[in-house]
Motif scaffolding. Structure first.
Motif, PDB file in Angstrom:
ATOM      1  N   ILE A 107      30.576  34.127  41.398  1.00 43.30           N
ATOM      2  CA  ILE A 107      31.555  34.061  42.493  1.00 43.30           C
ATOM      3  C   ILE A 107      30.846  33.779  43.821  1.00 43.30           C
ATOM      4  N   LYS A 108      29.627  34.283  43.964  1.00 39.85           N
ATOM      5  CA  LYS A 108      28.834  34.023  45.169  1.00 39.85           C
ATOM      6  C   LYS A 108      28.482  32.537  45.252  1.00 39.85           C
ATOM      7  N   GLU A 109      28.113  31.978  44.096  1.00 35.68           N
ATOM      8  CA  GLU A 109      27.764  30.548  44.028  1.00 35.68           C
ATOM      9  C   GLU A 109      28.981  29.682  44.397  1.00 35.68           C
ATOM     10  N   ILE A 110      30.158  30.066  43.883  1.00 41.59           N
ATOM     11  CA  ILE A 110      31.384  29.302  44.185  1.00 41.59           C
ATOM     12  C   ILE A 110      31.696  29.381  45.677  1.00 41.59           C
ATOM     13  N   ARG A 111      31.574  30.578  46.256  1.00 36.42           N
ATOM     14  CA  ARG A 111      31.844  30.744  47.692  1.00 36.42           C
ATOM     15  C   ARG A 111      30.910  29.860  48.526  1.00 36.42           C
ATOM     16  N   GLU A 112      29.618  29.906  48.170  1.00 39.18           N
ATOM     17  CA  GLU A 112      28.621  29.189  48.981  1.00 39.18           C
ATOM     18  C   GLU A 112      28.752  27.677  48.845  1.00 39.18           C
ATOM     19  N   SER A 113      29.032  27.199  47.617  1.00 42.73           N
ATOM     20  CA  SER A 113      29.066  25.740  47.410  1.00 42.73           C
ATOM     21  C   SER A 113      30.364  25.100  47.881  1.00 42.73           C
ATOM     22  N   THR A 114      31.452  25.894  47.978  1.00 43.86           N
ATOM     23  CA  THR A 114      32.742  25.298  48.382  1.00 43.86           C
ATOM     24  C   THR A 114      33.146  25.668  49.802  1.00 43.86           C
ATOM     25  N   GLY A 115      32.637  26.787  50.319  1.00 43.63           N
ATOM     26  CA  GLY A 115      33.045  27.253  51.645  1.00 43.63           C
ATOM     27  C   GLY A 115      34.365  28.003  51.629  1.00 43.63           C
ATOM     28  N   ALA A 116      34.934  28.200  50.438  1.00 41.21           N
ATOM     29  CA  ALA A 116      36.197  28.949  50.332  1.00 41.21           C
ATOM     30  C   ALA A 116      35.896  30.430  50.121  1.00 41.21           C
ATOM     31  N   GLN A 117      36.818  31.269  50.544  1.00 42.07           N
ATOM     32  CA  GLN A 117      36.727  32.699  50.251  1.00 42.07           C
ATOM     33  C   GLN A 117      37.407  32.933  48.904  1.00 42.07           C
ATOM     34  N   VAL A 118      36.777  33.671  48.013  1.00 42.69           N
ATOM     35  CA  VAL A 118      37.354  33.948  46.685  1.00 42.69           C
ATOM     36  C   VAL A 118      37.277  35.443  46.438  1.00 42.69           C
ATOM     37  N   GLN A 119      38.409  36.039  46.103  1.00 44.26           N
ATOM     38  CA  GLN A 119      38.454  37.474  45.789  1.00 44.26           C
ATOM     39  C   GLN A 119      39.154  37.656  44.445  1.00 44.26           C
ATOM     40  N   VAL A 120      38.523  38.413  43.540  1.00 40.65           N
ATOM     41  CA  VAL A 120      39.154  38.743  42.257  1.00 40.65           C
ATOM     42  C   VAL A 120      39.664  40.175  42.359  1.00 40.65           C
ATOM     43  N   ALA A 121      40.960  40.370  42.127  1.00 36.53           N
ATOM     44  CA  ALA A 121      41.546  41.720  42.231  1.00 36.53           C
ATOM     45  C   ALA A 121      40.910  42.647  41.203  1.00 36.53           C
ATOM     46  N   GLY A 122      40.685  43.896  41.604  1.00 36.06           N
ATOM     47  CA  GLY A 122      40.089  44.878  40.697  1.00 36.06           C
ATOM     48  C   GLY A 122      41.058  45.329  39.620  1.00 36.06           C
ATOM     49  N   ASP A 123      42.341  45.418  39.974  1.00 35.44           N
ATOM     50  CA  ASP A 123      43.353  45.900  39.016  1.00 35.44           C
ATOM     51  C   ASP A 123      44.137  44.736  38.445  1.00 35.44           C
ATOM     52  N   MET A 124      44.661  44.957  37.254  1.00 34.46           N
ATOM     53  CA  MET A 124      45.505  43.947  36.640  1.00 34.46           C
ATOM     54  C   MET A 124      46.891  43.983  37.286  1.00 34.46           C
ATOM     55  N   LEU A 125      47.568  42.851  37.255  1.00 30.69           N
ATOM     56  CA  LEU A 125      48.940  42.786  37.778  1.00 30.69           C
ATOM     57  C   LEU A 125      49.843  43.630  36.887  1.00 30.69           C
ATOM     58  N   PRO A 126      50.903  44.230  37.432  1.00 29.19           N
ATOM     59  CA  PRO A 126      51.722  45.178  36.656  1.00 29.19           C
ATOM     60  C   PRO A 126      52.212  44.621  35.320  1.00 29.19           C
ATOM     61  N   ASN A 127      52.117  45.467  34.276  1.00 26.91           N
ATOM     62  CA  ASN A 127      52.620  45.150  32.929  1.00 26.91           C
ATOM     63  C   ASN A 127      52.059  43.849  32.368  1.00 26.91           C
ATOM     64  N   SER A 128      50.795  43.564  32.685  1.00 24.34           N
ATOM     65  CA  SER A 128      50.174  42.337  32.181  1.00 24.34           C
ATOM     66  C   SER A 128      48.696  42.589  31.941  1.00 24.34           C
ATOM     67  N   THR A 129      48.024  41.569  31.365  1.00 26.23           N
ATOM     68  CA  THR A 129      46.562  41.633  31.264  1.00 26.23           C
ATOM     69  C   THR A 129      45.976  40.490  32.101  1.00 26.23           C
TER      70      THR A 129
END
Length: 333
Positions: free
Chosen positions: A121-143
Motif C-alpha cells: 500500500i505504501k508503494e501504491i501511495r508513493e507511485s501514484t500520489g493517491a491516498q489509499v486507506q483500507v478499512a480495518g473492519d468489514m462492512l456490515p453483514n459482509s466479508t
C-alpha cells in the motif's frame, strides 16, 4: 510485467470492481435521467450497474476488460472533479478538496493489497500520489472491506490500475458475502397482527413480508397478546389500528413494537472441526474468529486440543439466526 500489460490495457481480462457511493452523489447523475451513466457505458465499453432501493448508499458495479474499466473510472473521476469544481463556485472555500472514491473489496484480498508490513500500500501511495486507506473492519453483514482512494483524477486512475493488478494476482479465497446497503430505516409499527409504516402523519399498512415476520416472531417467543399490559412491556397497546390512523393517536404508547426488541431465546450448537483446519478459522492472533463473532453476533468457544484427538470442539451460542450465520461463516473459512 503484468502491471505494464494492465497499464497499457493489453491484458484482456474481465474484472468486476464495486464502488460504494452515497445516494446524493448518484443523484447528480440521475438528474439528467441517466444520460451520464449511459454515456459512460457507451464510451468505456464497460457494464455499469447501480443498485436500486431506498438506500442512502448505492453499489456501482463496473464489469469488463481492464481497459474498459480504466476508461469508466477515468470518466467517473473526472465527473466527480467537475462536480467539486461546480460546487466550489458557490462556496467560500479556497482549497479544492480531492476526488474521493470508495471501492468494495473482498477482505481475503486486502492482505495482498496492504502487503507485508504495509509495503504494497505504501508503494501504491508513493507511485501514484493517491491516498489509499483500507478499512480495518468489514462492512456490515459482509466479508468485504471499503478501500478509500482520494487524490487527483489522474492519481486515482493510476491507483485503480495498480489495485486491479493486485486483485488479478491474488484472487479472493473462499466464499465472499457481498455488502448490500441497508434501506433507509422507516419506523414500523405492529398492531393487531398487521405491520404499518409511517408516511408523513399517517400509518400506512406495510407490505406482507413484515407482517409475516411479526407473526413469526410472535409465534417463536411467548409474548403477551396485544392490548394487555405486562411489567416487561409497559403501556397499553391498541388491539387494531383504523385504516389510516393519525400518527398522534399512536404516540401515547411508550412501546408500540412489542416483542421485537426482545431477542429470541438463546440456544447452543456444537461442531467438530479437524485440527489441521482450526488455524484458518481462528486466523492470525484470533482475527478471523473475532470477525465471525462480530458478524454473526454469536458467542463462539473453541475447546483446547485434547491429546490423541484429531478434532476440536466448537460451541456456538446465540439465537437460531446467529448460530446459522456463524456456521455458514465457519464453513466458508
Amino acid at each position: 510485467e503484468m502491471e505494464s500489460k494492465v497499464s497499457e490495457g493489453g491484458l484482456n481480462v474481465t474484472l468486476t470492481i464495486r464502488l460504494l457511493m452515497h445516494g446524493k452523489v448518484r443523484g447528480s447523475h440521475s438528474r439528467d435521467k441517466g444520460e451520464t451513466v449511459k454515456k459512460m457505458r457507451e464510451e468505456s465499453g464497460a457494464r455499469i450497474n447501480i443498485s436500486e432501493g431506498n438506500c442512502p448508499e448505492r453499489i456501482v458495479t463496473i464489469t469488463g476488460p481492464t481497459d474498459a474499466i480504466f476508461k469508466a473510472f477515468a470518466m467517473i473521476a473526472y465527473k466527480f472533479e467537475e462536480d467539486i469544481t461546480n460546487s466550489m463556485s458557490n462556496s467560500t472555500a479556497t482549497s479544492k478538496p480531492p476526488v474521493t472514491l470508495r471501492l468494495v473489496v473482498p477482505a481475503s484480498q486486502c492482505g495482498s493489497l496492504i502487503g507485508k508490513g504495509g509495503s504494497k500500500i505504501k508503494e501504491i501511495r508513493e507511485s501514484t500520489g493517491a491516498q489509499v486507506q483500507v478499512a480495518g473492519d468489514m462492512l456490515p453483514n459482509s466479508t468485504e472491506r471499503a478501500v478509500t482512494i482520494s487524490g487527483t483524477p489522474d492519481a486515482i486512475i493510476q491507483c485503480v490500475k495498480q489495485i486491479c493488478v493486485v486483485m488479478l494476482e491474488s484472487p479472493p479465497k473462499g466464499a465472499t458475502i457481498p455488502y448490500r446497503p441497508k434501506p433507509a430505516s422507516t419506523p414500523v409499527i405492529f398492531a393487531g397482527g398487521q405491520a404499518y409504516t409511517i408516511q408523513g402523519q399517517y400509518a400506512i399498512p406495510h407490505p406482507d413480508q413484515l407482517t409475516k415476520l411479526h407473526q413469526l416472531a410472535m409465534q417463536q417467543t411467548p409474548f403477551t397478546p396485544l392490548g394487555q399490559t405486562t411489567p416487561a412491556f409497559p403501556g397499553t397497546y391498541p388491539h387494531t389500528l383504523s385504516r389510516y390512523p393519525s400518527l398522534t393517536s399512536l404516540t401515547m404508547f411508550p412501546c408500540i413494537c412489542p416483542g421485537l426488541d426482545a431477542s429470541p431465546p438463546a440456544s447452543t450448537h456444537e461442531l467438530t472441526i479437524p485440527n489441521d483446519l482450526i488455524g484458518c478459522i481462528i486466523g492470525r492472533q484470533g482475527t478471523k474468529i473475532n470477525e465471525i463473532r462480530q458478524m454473526s453476533g454469536a458467542q463462539i468457544k473453541i475447546a483446547n486440543a485434547t491429546e490423541g484427538s484429531s478434532e476440536r470442539q466448537i460451541t456456538i451460542t446465540g439465537t437460531p439466526a446467529n448460530i446459522s450465520l456463524a456456521q455458514y461463516l465457519i464453513n466458508a473459512r
